[in-house]
Enzyme design. Structure first.
Site, mmCIF file in Angstrom:
data_model
loop_
_atom_site.group_PDB
_atom_site.id
_atom_site.type_symbol
_atom_site.label_atom_id
_atom_site.label_comp_id
_atom_site.label_asym_id
_atom_site.label_seq_id
_atom_site.Cartn_x
_atom_site.Cartn_y
_atom_site.Cartn_z
ATOM 1 N NE ARG A 1 -3.125 0.519 3.275
ATOM 2 C CZ ARG A 1 -2.571 0.802 4.356
ATOM 3 N NH1 ARG A 1 -1.688 1.868 4.504
ATOM 4 N NH2 ARG A 1 -2.718 -0.207 5.323
ATOM 5 C CE1 TYR B 1 -15.091 11.018 -17.295
ATOM 6 C CE2 TYR B 1 -14.880 11.259 -14.820
ATOM 7 C CZ TYR B 1 -15.252 10.439 -16.001
ATOM 8 O OH TYR B 1 -15.436 9.076 -15.741
ATOM 9 C CG ASP C 1 -8.177 15.881 -15.899
ATOM 10 O OD1 ASP C 1 -7.624 15.087 -16.882
ATOM 11 O OD2 ASP C 1 -9.390 15.253 -15.563
ATOM 12 C CE LYS D 1 -11.182 7.570 -19.129
ATOM 13 N NZ LYS D 1 -11.456 8.795 -18.489
HETATM 14 C C1 LIG Z 1 -11.902 9.387 -17.365
HETATM 15 C C2 LIG Z 1 -11.757 10.699 -16.818
HETATM 16 C C3 LIG Z 1 -11.598 10.864 -15.479
HETATM 17 C C4 LIG Z 1 -11.667 9.760 -14.546
HETATM 18 O O1 LIG Z 1 -10.825 8.784 -14.622
HETATM 19 P P1 LIG Z 1 -11.285 6.978 -14.365
HETATM 20 O O2 LIG Z 1 -9.934 6.451 -14.460
HETATM 21 O O3 LIG Z 1 -12.346 6.626 -15.139
HETATM 22 O O4 LIG Z 1 -11.576 7.231 -12.782
HETATM 23 C C5 LIG Z 1 -11.174 12.095 -14.903
HETATM 24 N N1 LIG Z 1 -10.871 13.102 -16.056
HETATM 25 C C6 LIG Z 1 -11.038 12.889 -17.347
HETATM 26 C C7 LIG Z 1 -10.655 14.118 -18.096
HETATM 27 C C8 LIG Z 1 -11.665 11.640 -17.705
HETATM 28 O O5 LIG Z 1 -11.714 11.447 -19.157
#
Ligand SMILES: *Cc1c(COP(=O)(O)O)cnc(C)c1O
Length: 379
Positions: free
Chosen positions: A47, A99, A171, A196
């Site tokens: 962890r 998001y 982000d 992604k």
């Molecule tokens: C998918 C996404 C998230 C969240 O990520 P997860 O891995 O699905 O928890 C946050 N920001 C953006 C821009 C995303 O496309």
């Protein structure tokens, strides 16, 4: 210093794996032996840290030019851990086209815990300045935004945030470290959904926080190890494997997205295409300055809800599924999926109506993808 496409394959910060292995082994261990009483081992419990995760984190930190990166079990786990650094009080200014999951976290969890949020259109940095309050602790940006591909000027917003003693958090999921480097433009923390583009194969969830300073890294690591939403060793392996091909995937995705965006724009059934590579996109000048590519994402508004539903029904290569950034081309209906929790009035104001679709371009043949859309639209 090597270029990013080289760093995707050869991280200079990753320790060399044991036995000359080309890949980082999966250390499928929860705990590690202590050499003796009072001797603190490098790894004690997974962890806190695990060798497979440490190697992945070093790779991601280097790609983003950060001092440190922390890997989480999902992007949302990363964001949730991040919200802890504000210690449940203070004010955060966030983009108004985030998001959907980020909006849900901020509104329904972080706000209840005591943080106050203001959402604003960050494409004009002056809107951020107007929202500053004496206890503003951070500005949270997503650029380009999801799903309407709005572009915010990271350097300009960083200056405004820092003038008020606030952090800038960006982000960077949509463009990945291949095409955009928020830390170099003044951001303090970069957030990634590693699910992604970094992972890139729609087979693992992951999230990252990358920091500019050791102080922020230390603070975030405290929350990461305490909250425990760490990325498992096997998923770290999948992420490392994905990142090695990030450059070739994303270059192909970006080239196809450009062709598809231009093709869609010429179709009579398509009212509007949201794509940051169009020279008449309102953020184009900023994009040219702060990004080295336009990415593989685009959205479109068609003429009728029937056309939208027909496309979703008839496409064969594009798959009707949430998520983005992977090798498979995906198409989503944000109104019913990612943005289902956003209040209707707000959603419509941003153009996310029943004629609005979002596309994540994969690595299939470009002409095949266009033909898939043509057949669906003309059906
Ligand atoms: C998918 C996404 C998230 C969240 O990520 P997860 O891995 O699905 O928890 C946050 N920001 C953006 C821009 C995303 O496309």
């Amino acid at each position: 210093m090597y270029e990013k496409d080289t760093l995707c394959v050869h991280s200079t910060r990753c320790p060399k794996p044991a036995c000359g292995s080309i890949t980082t082994p999966i250390f499928q261990a929860a705990t590690f032996v202590h050499e003796g009483v009072g001797v603190e081992p490098e790894y004690s419990y997974s962890r806190l840290q695990n060798p497979t995760r440490a190697a992945l984190e070093a790779r991601v930190a280097e790609l983003e030019n950060g001092v440190d990166a922390i890997a989480f079990s999902s992007g949302m786990a990363a964001e949730t851990a991040l919200m802890n650094i504000f210690e449940a009080s203070g004010h955060i200014i966030a983009g108004d086209d985030l998001y959907g999951g980020s909006l849900r976290l901020f509104r329904h969890i972080s706000a209840l815990a005591g943080l106050r949020f203001d959402f604003t259109d960050t494409t004009d940095p002056e809107n951020v300045r107007k929202k500053l309050q004496p206890d503003t602790k951070a500005v949270y940006l997503e650029t380009p935004s999801n799903p309407t591909m709005q572009v915010s000027d990271i350097a300009a917003v960083a200056q405004i945030a820092h003038s008020a003693g606030a952090l800038l958090i960006v982000d960077n999921t949509f463009l990945s470290p291949l095409f955009q480097h928020p830390l170099e433009l003044g951001a303090d923390i970069v957030v990634h959904s590693g699910t992604k583009y970094l992972g890139g194969h729609n087979d693992a969830l992951a999230g990252f926080l990358v920091t500019k300073t050791p102080e922020l890294a230390e603070k975030l690591r405290f929350y990461a190890k305490t909250v425990g939403a760490c990325l498992a060793p096997f998923d770290c392996f999948l992420l490392e494997r994905g990142i090695k091909t990030l450059a070739v995937r994303l270059e192909k995705q970006a080239a196809s997205a450009e062709s598809i965006a231009h093709w869609l724009r010429r179709r009579p059934e398509v009212r509007k295409v949201y794509y940051i590579g169009f020279p008449d996109h309102p953020g184009f000048e900023v994009t040219k300055r702060q990004c080295s590519g336009f990415g593989g994402m685009l959205s479109l508004e068609v003429d009728t809800p029937e056309t939208a539903r027909k496309i979703l029904r008839e496409v064969k290569l594009f798959q009707y599924a949430e998520s983005l950034g992977g090798v498979d081309s995906l198409i989503t209906y944000p109104m019913l999926q990612t943005h289902a929790d956003v209040p209707e009035e707000e959603r419509l104001k941003r153009g996310i109506n029943d004629r609005f679709l979002r596309i994540s371009v994969g690595i299939e043949n470009t002409a095949d993808l266009i033909e898939d859309l043509r057949l669906a639209i003309e059906k």
